[in-house]
Design a protein around this motif. Structure first.
Motif, mmCIF file in Angstrom:
data_model
loop_
_atom_site.group_PDB
_atom_site.id
_atom_site.type_symbol
_atom_site.label_atom_id
_atom_site.label_comp_id
_atom_site.label_asym_id
_atom_site.label_seq_id
_atom_site.Cartn_x
_atom_site.Cartn_y
_atom_site.Cartn_z
ATOM 1 N N UNK A 166 0.830 -1.210 0.000
ATOM 2 C CA UNK A 166 0.000 0.000 0.000
ATOM 3 C C UNK A 166 0.863 1.258 0.000
ATOM 4 N N UNK A 167 1.945 1.222 0.759
ATOM 5 C CA UNK A 167 2.785 2.409 0.912
ATOM 6 C C UNK A 167 3.888 2.500 -0.140
ATOM 7 N N UNK A 168 3.968 1.508 -1.010
ATOM 8 C CA UNK A 168 5.002 1.495 -2.038
ATOM 9 C C UNK A 168 4.873 2.725 -2.932
ATOM 10 N N UNK A 169 5.983 3.359 -3.212
ATOM 11 C CA UNK A 169 5.960 4.535 -4.071
ATOM 12 C C UNK A 169 6.043 5.843 -3.315
ATOM 13 N N UNK A 170 5.841 5.794 -2.005
ATOM 14 C CA UNK A 170 5.960 7.009 -1.205
ATOM 15 C C UNK A 170 7.380 7.113 -0.658
ATOM 16 N N UNK A 171 7.946 8.280 -0.733
ATOM 17 C CA UNK A 171 9.302 8.502 -0.226
ATOM 18 C C UNK A 171 9.237 8.628 1.291
ATOM 19 N N UNK A 172 9.958 7.776 2.040
ATOM 20 C CA UNK A 172 9.929 7.852 3.506
ATOM 21 C C UNK A 172 10.397 9.213 4.009
ATOM 22 N N UNK A 173 9.628 9.795 4.935
ATOM 23 C CA UNK A 173 10.015 11.073 5.535
ATOM 24 C C UNK A 173 10.360 10.829 6.995
ATOM 25 N N UNK A 174 11.188 11.699 7.533
ATOM 26 C CA UNK A 174 11.620 11.544 8.936
ATOM 27 C C UNK A 174 12.132 10.128 9.180
ATOM 28 N N UNK A 175 13.018 9.683 8.279
ATOM 29 C CA UNK A 175 13.476 8.305 8.280
ATOM 30 C C UNK A 175 14.016 7.859 9.633
ATOM 31 N N UNK A 176 14.664 8.774 10.373
ATOM 32 C CA UNK A 176 15.302 8.387 11.618
ATOM 33 C C UNK A 176 14.432 8.613 12.855
ATOM 34 N N UNK A 177 13.230 9.101 12.646
ATOM 35 C CA UNK A 177 12.361 9.331 13.789
ATOM 36 C C UNK A 177 11.840 8.015 14.356
ATOM 37 N N UNK A 178 11.727 7.960 15.639
ATOM 38 C CA UNK A 178 11.111 6.805 16.293
ATOM 39 C C UNK A 178 9.744 7.238 16.804
ATOM 40 N N UNK A 179 8.893 6.244 17.058
ATOM 41 C CA UNK A 179 7.544 6.547 17.507
ATOM 42 C C UNK A 179 7.508 7.449 18.726
ATOM 43 N N UNK A 180 8.471 7.281 19.638
ATOM 44 C CA UNK A 180 8.484 8.062 20.855
ATOM 45 C C UNK A 180 8.616 9.554 20.563
ATOM 46 N N UNK A 181 9.272 9.902 19.443
ATOM 47 C CA UNK A 181 9.509 11.298 19.112
ATOM 48 C C UNK A 181 8.235 12.053 18.753
ATOM 49 N N UNK A 182 7.124 11.333 18.568
ATOM 50 C CA UNK A 182 5.884 11.984 18.169
ATOM 51 C C UNK A 182 5.009 12.362 19.359
ATOM 52 N N UNK A 183 5.423 12.056 20.569
ATOM 53 C CA UNK A 183 4.664 12.445 21.750
ATOM 54 C C UNK A 183 4.525 13.967 21.796
ATOM 55 N N UNK A 184 3.290 14.473 21.701
ATOM 56 C CA UNK A 184 3.051 15.909 21.756
ATOM 57 C C UNK A 184 3.651 16.688 20.597
ATOM 58 N N UNK A 185 4.048 16.000 19.528
ATOM 59 C CA UNK A 185 4.717 16.666 18.402
ATOM 60 C C UNK A 185 3.766 17.574 17.631
ATOM 61 N N UNK A 186 4.321 18.636 17.098
ATOM 62 C CA UNK A 186 3.546 19.542 16.245
ATOM 63 C C UNK A 186 3.688 19.086 14.799
ATOM 64 N N UNK A 187 2.693 18.365 14.326
ATOM 65 C CA UNK A 187 2.698 17.839 12.964
ATOM 66 C C UNK A 187 1.577 18.474 12.137
ATOM 67 N N UNK A 188 1.239 19.680 12.496
ATOM 68 C CA UNK A 188 0.185 20.397 11.781
ATOM 69 C C UNK A 188 0.556 20.544 10.306
ATOM 70 N N UNK A 189 -0.366 20.147 9.440
ATOM 71 C CA UNK A 189 -0.221 20.199 7.987
ATOM 72 C C UNK A 189 0.917 19.297 7.478
ATOM 73 N N UNK A 190 1.353 18.355 8.285
ATOM 74 C CA UNK A 190 2.440 17.463 7.859
ATOM 75 C C UNK A 190 1.985 16.538 6.732
ATOM 76 N N UNK A 191 2.905 16.290 5.814
ATOM 77 C CA UNK A 191 2.645 15.341 4.730
ATOM 78 C C UNK A 191 3.109 13.972 5.207
ATOM 79 N N UNK A 192 2.150 13.175 5.666
ATOM 80 C CA UNK A 192 2.458 11.855 6.195
ATOM 81 C C UNK A 192 1.864 10.764 5.315
ATOM 82 N N UNK A 193 1.693 11.086 4.049
ATOM 83 C CA UNK A 193 1.166 10.088 3.114
ATOM 84 C C UNK A 193 2.114 8.889 3.031
ATOM 85 N N UNK A 194 1.547 7.707 3.178
ATOM 86 C CA UNK A 194 2.359 6.499 3.076
ATOM 87 C C UNK A 194 3.326 6.297 4.224
#
Length: 266
Positions: free
Chosen positions: A167-195
Protein backbone atom coordinates in the motif's frame (compact mmCIF):
# COMPACT_ATOMS: atom_id res chain seq x y z
CA UNK A 1 -15.33 -4.47 6.90
CA UNK A 2 -17.90 -7.00 8.12
CA UNK A 3 -20.69 -5.58 10.33
CA UNK A 4 -20.24 -8.34 12.91
CA UNK A 5 -16.77 -6.95 13.68
CA UNK A 6 -18.20 -3.88 15.40
CA UNK A 7 -19.66 -3.86 18.89
CA UNK A 8 -23.38 -4.47 19.33
CA UNK A 9 -24.08 -3.74 22.98
CA UNK A 10 -27.77 -4.65 22.68
CA UNK A 11 -26.80 -8.28 22.12
CA UNK A 12 -24.08 -8.46 24.77
CA UNK A 13 -24.31 -9.03 28.50
CA UNK A 14 -22.02 -6.10 29.31
CA UNK A 15 -18.94 -8.30 29.16
CA UNK A 16 -16.42 -5.48 28.78
CA UNK A 17 -17.93 -3.87 31.90
CA UNK A 18 -17.43 -7.05 33.94
CA UNK A 19 -14.71 -9.31 32.53
CA UNK A 20 -11.95 -6.74 32.12
CA UNK A 21 -9.93 -5.16 34.94
CA UNK A 22 -8.76 -1.58 35.03
CA UNK A 23 -6.70 0.55 37.39
CA UNK A 24 -7.48 4.03 38.61
CA UNK A 25 -5.70 6.40 36.24
CA UNK A 26 -6.24 9.25 33.80
CA UNK A 27 -8.46 6.87 31.81
CA UNK A 28 -10.44 5.36 34.68
CA UNK A 29 -11.84 7.06 37.77
CA UNK A 30 -11.55 3.97 39.94
CA UNK A 31 -10.00 0.52 40.27
CA UNK A 32 -11.89 -2.61 39.19
CA UNK A 33 -10.86 -6.26 39.24
CA UNK A 34 -11.52 -8.65 36.39
CA UNK A 35 -14.85 -10.44 36.83
CA UNK A 36 -16.19 -7.63 39.01
CA UNK A 37 -19.13 -5.70 37.51
CA UNK A 38 -18.53 -1.99 37.04
CA UNK A 39 -20.58 0.01 39.53
CA UNK A 40 -22.08 1.93 36.60
CA UNK A 41 -23.47 -1.20 34.91
CA UNK A 42 -27.28 -1.31 35.04
CA UNK A 43 -29.52 -4.36 35.39
CA UNK A 44 -30.20 -4.08 31.65
CA UNK A 45 -26.45 -4.28 30.88
CA UNK A 46 -26.28 -0.62 29.94
CA UNK A 47 -23.86 2.00 31.18
CA UNK A 48 -25.60 4.29 33.64
CA UNK A 49 -23.29 7.22 32.79
CA UNK A 50 -22.79 6.57 29.07
CA UNK A 51 -23.37 10.20 28.09
CA UNK A 52 -21.04 11.44 30.84
CA UNK A 53 -18.18 8.96 30.65
CA UNK A 54 -15.52 11.50 29.65
CA UNK A 55 -16.68 14.06 32.22
CA UNK A 56 -16.69 11.46 35.01
CA UNK A 57 -13.18 10.18 34.29
CA UNK A 58 -13.89 7.09 32.20
CA UNK A 59 -12.19 8.02 28.94
CA UNK A 60 -10.89 4.47 28.63
CA UNK A 61 -14.46 3.25 28.27
CA UNK A 62 -15.13 5.77 25.51
CA UNK A 63 -12.20 4.56 23.44
CA UNK A 64 -12.72 0.82 24.03
CA UNK A 65 -13.89 -1.38 21.15
CA UNK A 66 -14.45 -5.14 21.42
CA UNK A 67 -14.63 -5.64 17.62
CA UNK A 68 -17.88 -7.55 18.04
CA UNK A 69 -16.46 -10.08 20.49
CA UNK A 70 -19.04 -9.21 23.14
CA UNK A 71 -22.10 -10.24 21.20
CA UNK A 72 -20.32 -13.26 19.69
CA UNK A 73 -19.38 -14.63 23.10
CA UNK A 74 -22.80 -13.80 24.56
CA UNK A 75 -25.04 -15.08 21.79
CA UNK A 76 -23.01 -17.66 19.85
CA UNK A 77 -20.42 -19.29 22.09
CA UNK A 78 -22.62 -19.27 25.22
CA UNK A 79 -25.93 -19.32 23.31
CA UNK A 80 -27.56 -16.40 25.10
CA UNK A 81 -26.67 -17.56 28.60
CA UNK A 82 -26.82 -14.67 31.08
CA UNK A 83 -23.82 -14.78 33.43
CA UNK A 84 -25.99 -13.41 36.22
CA UNK A 85 -28.26 -16.44 36.00
CA UNK A 86 -25.52 -19.07 35.78
CA UNK A 87 -22.62 -18.25 38.07
CA UNK A 88 -21.04 -21.64 37.33
CA UNK A 89 -20.32 -20.48 33.77
CA UNK A 90 -19.59 -16.81 34.41
CA UNK A 91 -15.86 -17.28 35.05
CA UNK A 92 -15.47 -19.26 31.86
CA UNK A 93 -17.32 -16.61 29.87
CA UNK A 94 -15.18 -13.81 31.32
CA UNK A 95 -11.99 -15.74 30.46
CA UNK A 96 -13.10 -16.49 26.89
CA UNK A 97 -14.08 -12.90 26.11
CA UNK A 98 -10.59 -11.26 25.97
CA UNK A 99 -9.26 -14.13 23.85
CA UNK A 100 -12.07 -13.75 21.32
CA UNK A 101 -11.60 -9.98 21.41
CA UNK A 102 -8.01 -10.43 20.22
CA UNK A 103 -9.12 -12.80 17.46
CA UNK A 104 -11.82 -10.39 16.32
CA UNK A 105 -9.28 -7.58 16.21
CA UNK A 106 -7.17 -9.71 13.86
CA UNK A 107 -10.27 -10.37 11.75
CA UNK A 108 -10.84 -6.63 11.55
CA UNK A 109 -7.36 -6.06 10.11
CA UNK A 110 -7.57 -9.04 7.75
CA UNK A 111 -10.96 -7.87 6.53
CA UNK A 112 -9.53 -4.45 5.74
CA UNK A 113 -6.57 -5.99 3.93
CA UNK A 114 -8.78 -8.20 1.74
CA UNK A 115 -10.69 -5.17 0.49
CA UNK A 116 -7.57 -3.44 -0.85
CA UNK A 117 -6.65 -3.53 -4.52
CA UNK A 118 -2.98 -3.92 -3.64
CA UNK A 119 -3.51 -7.29 -1.93
CA UNK A 120 -4.94 -9.12 -4.93
CA UNK A 121 -1.66 -11.06 -5.52
CA UNK A 122 -1.98 -12.82 -2.14
CA UNK A 123 -5.70 -12.49 -1.44
CA UNK A 124 -5.93 -16.27 -1.06
CA UNK A 125 -3.44 -16.24 1.81
CA UNK A 126 -5.37 -13.48 3.54
CA UNK A 127 -8.63 -15.38 3.09
CA UNK A 128 -7.08 -18.55 4.49
CA UNK A 129 -5.86 -16.68 7.59
CA UNK A 130 -9.26 -15.03 7.91
CA UNK A 131 -11.12 -18.35 7.73
CA UNK A 132 -8.74 -19.96 10.23
CA UNK A 133 -9.33 -17.10 12.65
CA UNK A 134 -13.10 -17.34 12.28
CA UNK A 135 -12.89 -21.07 12.98
CA UNK A 136 -10.99 -20.37 16.20
CA UNK A 137 -13.71 -18.01 17.41
CA UNK A 138 -16.35 -20.69 16.87
CA UNK A 139 -14.74 -23.36 19.03
CA UNK A 140 -16.01 -24.52 22.38
CA UNK A 141 -14.62 -22.55 25.36
CA UNK A 142 -12.20 -25.31 26.40
CA UNK A 143 -10.75 -25.32 22.88
CA UNK A 144 -10.53 -21.53 22.69
CA UNK A 145 -8.31 -21.60 25.78
CA UNK A 146 -5.85 -23.74 23.81
CA UNK A 147 -5.46 -21.24 20.96
CA UNK A 148 -1.87 -20.00 20.55
CA UNK A 149 -2.69 -16.30 20.34
CA UNK A 150 0.94 -15.05 20.07
CA UNK A 151 1.73 -17.62 17.38
CA UNK A 152 -1.38 -16.88 15.35
CA UNK A 153 -0.88 -13.13 15.74
CA UNK A 154 2.64 -13.54 14.34
CA UNK A 155 1.27 -15.37 11.29
CA UNK A 156 -1.37 -12.69 10.71
CA UNK A 157 1.11 -9.88 11.27
CA UNK A 158 3.35 -11.11 8.47
CA UNK A 159 0.43 -10.73 6.07
CA UNK A 160 -0.42 -7.29 7.45
CA UNK A 161 3.20 -6.11 7.07
CA UNK A 162 3.16 -7.36 3.49
CA UNK A 163 -0.07 -5.46 2.92
CA UNK A 164 1.40 -2.30 4.40
CA UNK A 165 4.49 -2.47 2.22
CA UNK A 166 2.42 -2.79 -0.94
CA UNK A 167 0.00 0.00 0.00
CA UNK A 168 2.79 2.41 0.91
CA UNK A 169 5.00 1.50 -2.04
CA UNK A 170 5.96 4.54 -4.07
CA UNK A 171 5.96 7.01 -1.21
CA UNK A 172 9.30 8.50 -0.23
CA UNK A 173 9.93 7.85 3.51
CA UNK A 174 10.01 11.07 5.53
CA UNK A 175 11.62 11.54 8.94
CA UNK A 176 13.48 8.30 8.28
CA UNK A 177 15.30 8.39 11.62
CA UNK A 178 12.36 9.33 13.79
CA UNK A 179 11.11 6.80 16.29
CA UNK A 180 7.54 6.55 17.51
CA UNK A 181 8.48 8.06 20.85
CA UNK A 182 9.51 11.30 19.11
CA UNK A 183 5.88 11.98 18.17
CA UNK A 184 4.66 12.44 21.75
CA UNK A 185 3.05 15.91 21.76
CA UNK A 186 4.72 16.67 18.40
CA UNK A 187 3.55 19.54 16.25
CA UNK A 188 2.70 17.84 12.96
CA UNK A 189 0.19 20.40 11.78
CA UNK A 190 -0.22 20.20 7.99
CA UNK A 191 2.44 17.46 7.86
CA UNK A 192 2.65 15.34 4.73
CA UNK A 193 2.46 11.85 6.20
CA UNK A 194 1.17 10.09 3.11
CA UNK A 195 2.36 6.50 3.08
CA UNK A 196 4.06 6.89 6.45
CA UNK A 197 4.81 3.81 8.53
CA UNK A 198 3.30 4.76 11.89
CA UNK A 199 2.88 1.21 13.22
CA UNK A 200 2.90 1.42 17.00
CA UNK A 201 3.83 5.11 16.97
CA UNK A 202 3.19 7.08 20.15
CA UNK A 203 1.20 10.04 18.86
CA UNK A 204 -0.29 10.94 22.24
CA UNK A 205 -1.39 14.61 22.25
CA UNK A 206 0.28 15.20 18.88
CA UNK A 207 -1.06 18.02 16.74
CA UNK A 208 -2.09 16.35 13.48
CA UNK A 209 -4.57 19.01 12.45
CA UNK A 210 -4.74 19.44 8.66
CA UNK A 211 -2.20 16.60 8.27
CA UNK A 212 -2.35 14.30 5.25
CA UNK A 213 -2.35 10.68 6.44
CA UNK A 214 -3.62 8.99 3.32
CA UNK A 215 -2.13 5.51 2.79
CA UNK A 216 -0.40 5.72 6.19
CA UNK A 217 -0.17 2.53 8.26
CA UNK A 218 -1.66 3.26 11.71
CA UNK A 219 -1.85 -0.23 13.17
CA UNK A 220 -1.30 -0.02 16.91
CA UNK A 221 -0.60 3.73 16.85
CA UNK A 222 -1.52 5.47 20.11
CA UNK A 223 -3.73 8.42 19.15
CA UNK A 224 -4.92 9.36 22.62
CA UNK A 225 -5.71 13.09 22.72
CA UNK A 226 -4.09 13.64 19.33
CA UNK A 227 -5.68 16.47 17.34
CA UNK A 228 -7.09 15.16 14.05
CA UNK A 229 -9.12 18.25 13.21
CA UNK A 230 -9.28 18.76 9.43
CA UNK A 231 -6.85 15.84 8.95
CA UNK A 232 -7.27 13.52 5.97
CA UNK A 233 -7.21 9.82 6.88
CA UNK A 234 -9.44 8.79 4.00
CA UNK A 235 -7.57 5.69 2.86
CA UNK A 236 -5.09 5.13 5.66
CA UNK A 237 -4.85 1.48 6.66
CA UNK A 238 -5.53 -0.47 9.85
CA UNK A 239 -7.22 2.40 11.68
CA UNK A 240 -9.75 1.23 14.29
CA UNK A 241 -12.78 2.79 15.94
CA UNK A 242 -10.99 2.58 19.27
CA UNK A 243 -8.12 4.76 18.03
CA UNK A 244 -10.51 7.33 16.63
CA UNK A 245 -12.56 7.39 19.84
CA UNK A 246 -9.42 8.17 21.82
CA UNK A 247 -8.46 11.09 19.58
CA UNK A 248 -9.82 14.59 19.14
CA UNK A 249 -11.29 15.72 15.85
CA UNK A 250 -14.10 17.62 14.20
CA UNK A 251 -16.68 17.27 11.47
CA UNK A 252 -14.06 18.29 8.90
CA UNK A 253 -11.86 15.29 9.73
CA UNK A 254 -11.87 12.79 6.85
CA UNK A 255 -12.04 9.15 7.93
CA UNK A 256 -12.24 5.77 6.18
CA UNK A 257 -15.81 4.64 5.45
CA UNK A 258 -15.70 1.85 8.05
CA UNK A 259 -14.98 4.26 10.94
CA UNK A 260 -17.57 6.66 12.32
CA UNK A 261 -16.96 10.05 13.85
CA UNK A 262 -17.33 9.93 17.65
CA UNK A 263 -20.18 11.86 19.26
CA UNK A 264 -17.75 13.85 21.40
CA UNK A 265 -16.03 15.38 18.37
CA UNK A 266 -17.02 18.98 17.70
Amino acid sequence: MEDYLTSDCQNCFGLCCVALPYAKSADFALHKNGGEPCRNLSAEYRCGIHEQLRDKGFRGCVSYECFGAGQHVSQNIFRGMDWRNDQSKSGEMFAVFPIVQQLHEMLCYLSQAMELEETKPFWGELKEAYDQTVEMTNRAPEEIFKVDIPGHRSTVNKLLVRTSELVRRGFVPKNRNKRGLDYLGANLKRADLRGANLRGALLIAANLSHADLRKADLIGADLRDSNLSHADLTDCIFLTQSQVNAAKGNRATKLPSYVKKPDHWL
